[in-house]
Scaffold this motif. Structure first.
Motif, PDB file in Angstrom:
ATOM      1  N   GLU A  33       4.537  20.908 -21.874  1.00  8.89           N
ATOM      2  CA  GLU A  33       4.157  19.783 -21.796  1.00  8.89           C
ATOM      3  C   GLU A  33       3.651  19.509 -20.173  1.00  8.89           C
ATOM      4  N   GLU A  34       2.764  20.052 -19.553  1.00 11.09           N
ATOM      5  CA  GLU A  34       2.942  20.302 -18.646  1.00 11.09           C
ATOM      6  C   GLU A  34       1.207  18.895 -18.596  1.00 11.09           C
TER       7      GLU A  34
ATOM      8  N   ASP B 238      -0.009  17.356 -21.218  1.00  8.02           N
ATOM      9  CA  ASP B 238       0.567  15.959 -21.175  1.00  8.02           C
ATOM     10  C   ASP B 238       1.045  15.383 -20.303  1.00  8.02           C
ATOM     11  N   ALA B 239       1.262  16.363 -19.087  1.00  6.55           N
ATOM     12  CA  ALA B 239       2.187  15.175 -17.874  1.00  6.55           C
ATOM     13  C   ALA B 239       0.693  14.822 -17.054  1.00  6.55           C
ATOM     14  N   LEU B 240      -0.320  15.845 -17.565  1.00  2.86           N
ATOM     15  CA  LEU B 240      -1.391  15.608 -16.770  1.00  2.86           C
ATOM     16  C   LEU B 240      -2.416  14.485 -16.708  1.00  2.86           C
ATOM     17  N   ARG B 241      -2.100  14.588 -18.592  1.00  2.00           N
ATOM     18  CA  ARG B 241      -3.095  12.837 -18.857  1.00  2.00           C
ATOM     19  C   ARG B 241      -1.892  11.780 -18.835  1.00  2.00           C
ATOM     20  N   THR B 242      -0.809  11.602 -18.855  1.00  2.00           N
ATOM     21  CA  THR B 242      -0.132  10.650 -18.496  1.00  2.00           C
ATOM     22  C   THR B 242      -0.491  10.578 -17.212  1.00  2.00           C
ATOM     23  N   MET B 243      -0.972  11.012 -16.505  1.00  3.38           N
ATOM     24  CA  MET B 243      -0.783  10.616 -14.878  1.00  3.38           C
ATOM     25  C   MET B 243      -2.236  10.688 -14.367  1.00  3.38           C
TER      26      MET B 243
END
Lengths: 263, 267
Positions: free
Chosen positions: B134-135, B137-142
């Motif tokens: 999920e890293e 996705d984490a980039l995208r949500t940030m």
């Protein structure tokens, strides 16, 4: 009540022929903790992914602070999501970076703060989640609970108005899980943050949530306070609350057909 | 009848799936170029520190293996051609053969294949693991664009370092050939060097370098794309890594045919 900060309107998501979300409507108000509850596979994670703009829905709208994220450009989305934090189920820390760098990343990328200021902010966030002293550790060196807390510190780095949490207490021992629940509660009281928690853990939900949205088969069955949910006459809600297994409805003939492949 | 239906159906499915992959790869390549060439001009910046890190990884850390293999290949061509040319009393042309075969064909190709195995696979495994955990996705949500953060540094580093490695392989291969020729044939050092310099044609050097730039693009884009489409777990990452290497090597050799036809076809 105030204007909702997040509005999901008639959200439909299909993968091929499979309908995952079937017309979901949900209002989330500023400053509340809303828990989205449901069994595995009910579509709650899909709903979360769409609220975060990670996937495009088949139909419907998601308004965050009045802006429809399904039709925003990448740049407008980036701007909007600076004030939104997300705690992933696996914490999703960047494994190649230290904990401090993980927390500092959004600050370094989105702000023009000086490095010294960023260092102080990182320390504050780590202190908040009880991880001071672990700045230079790599994610792999931390336990599951610590990873989650580090993930939370990163989600809080930009002082978000809305915080999304995916299964915050999954895979943690009860003591650590309760600690994380407390922390989430504390964030809400101290910073008036809007918090959306997706989970299937009843204890955690009743400990922290102001309101609960119960999902089943891609639909929201009921939304209400803890008491309203407990009083709900809906059999599926009651089954979930009372931890009853699915009834075995298959008769012997049907069972035989299933295993032999005859229809 | 049903069998025929099934047969053509499966062909159709594969073709559609492949077209879909090609379309998504095209989009990814276009976005990568946007974030490499256009976005920095608009003041959106380039991740230089990440790029330098990747350059060290791809370029510097590949030096020993690329150098060793280039040296061995130089030795081999020299020995093989000496064996043949000696029969005609034309041993001096070993210098030409070594030079031409290395800079036109062997160093770009071998360097690209080594780097595919070393770094193309690493890129897929790294990005694939980030996808699974999920890293991404984490980039995208940030609000951080994964193309800018992950693909551009790798692509840029590959585009800079692969040609550099190729030039190095050219030189070391030539040294290998020289050592064999001078030590086993009746050719003096000066004669061999002069012969090599005479045989050096800019077009050969240029076509080799151009190919290596194109190969770099193949390795980076295929590597990143295969990483990005990983769904599931560790097993899928492994499969994607294998696929990435196989597809890259296939495309490298296939495009080499095209380039050779472009530069050297006689029809």
């Amino acid at each position: 009540m105030a204007e909702p900060i997040v509005q999901v309107k008639n959200l439909v998501v299909t993968y091929g022929n499979r309908v995952v979300l079937d017309g979901v409507n949900l209002d989330i108000y500023p400053g509340e903790i809303l828990a989205i509850l449901g069994r595995s596979g009910c579509g709650k994670s899909t709903l979360l992914r769409h609220m975060l703009g990670l996937a495009k829905p088949t139909a419907g709208q998601i308004l965050i602070k009045g802006k429809d994220i399904t039709s925003l450009s990448e740049e407008e989305k980036t701007e909007l999501f600076k004030k939104i934090g997300m705690l992933f189920q696996s914490a999703a820390l960047f494994n190649s970076m230290t904990i401090a760098d993980n927390v500092a990343l959004p600050l370094r990328e989105h702000t023009k703060l000086e490095e010294s200021t960023i260092q102080i902010m990182v320390k504050m966030k780590l202190e908040l989640v009880g991880l001071s002293g672990f700045e230079n550790f790599k994610p792999a060196q931390l336990s599951g609970g610590m990873k989650k807390r580090a993930g939370l510190a990163r989600a809080l780095a930009m002082d978000p108005e809305i915080l999304f949490c995916d299964e915050p207490s999954a895979g943690l021992d009860p003591v650590v899980a309760a600690g994380l629940d407390n922390l989430i509660r504390k964030l809400q009281t101290a910073f008036k943050m809007t918090i959306v928690v997706v989970t299937h853990e009843m204890d955690s939900v009743f400990a922290i949530a102001d309101r609960i949205a119960m999902m089943h088969d891609g639909k929201i069955l009921v939304v209400g306070t803890k008491e309203e949910i407990k009083r709900s006459p809906d059999p599926i809600v009651q089954q979930f609350l009372n931890r009853q297994p699915d009834e075995e409805e298959m008769d012997r003939e049907q069972y035989l057909n299933t295993i032999t492949g005859a229809s | 009848m049903e069998a025929i239906n099934k047969f053509f159906g499966s062909i159709g499915h594969s073709v559609l799936a492949m077209l879909n992959h090609l379309r998504r790869m095209k989009t990814m390549t276009a976005e990568t170029f946007y974030w490499t060439l256009v976005a920095p001009l608009k003041g959106k910046g380039l991740k230089w520190d990440n790029t330098v890190e990747q350059m060290v990884n791809i370029g510097f850390n590949s030096l020993p293996i690329v150098a060793t293999i280039a040296f061995f290949v130089g030795l081999i061509i020299s020995m093989q051609s000496a064996y043949q040319l000696k029969q005609f009393g034309a041993s001096i042309y070993v210098a030409d053969l070594v030079l031409v075969s290395l800079i036109r064909e062997l160093s770009p190709l071998l360097t690209a294949i080594i780097v595919t195995g070393r770094n193309g696979s690493a890129i897929t495994a790294e990005i694939g693991t980030m996808k699974v955990s999920e890293e991404i996705d984490a980039l995208r949500t940030m609000g951080l664009n994964p193309i800018k953060f992950l693909i551009v540094p790798r692509t840029l580093a590959m585009l800079i370092m692969l040609p550099c490695l190729t030039i190095l392989a050219d030189m070391i291969g030539i040294i290998g050939g020289y050592l064999i020729a001078v030590s086993t044939l009746d050719i003096t050092s000066t004669r061999y060097i002069n012969q090599t310099i005479q045989a050096l044609v800019f077009k050969d050097f240029f076509s080799g370098l151009l190919k290596s730039v194109f190969f770099a693009l193949i390795i980076a884009i295929v590597g990143c794309y295969q990483g990005f489409i990983v769904e599931g777990g560790a097993e899928e990452v492994g499969k994607a890594t294998t696929r990435s290497v196989v597809i890259s090597i296939f495309l490298i050799i296939a495009s080499d045919v095209f380039f050779t036809a472009l530069f050297y076809s006689t029809f």
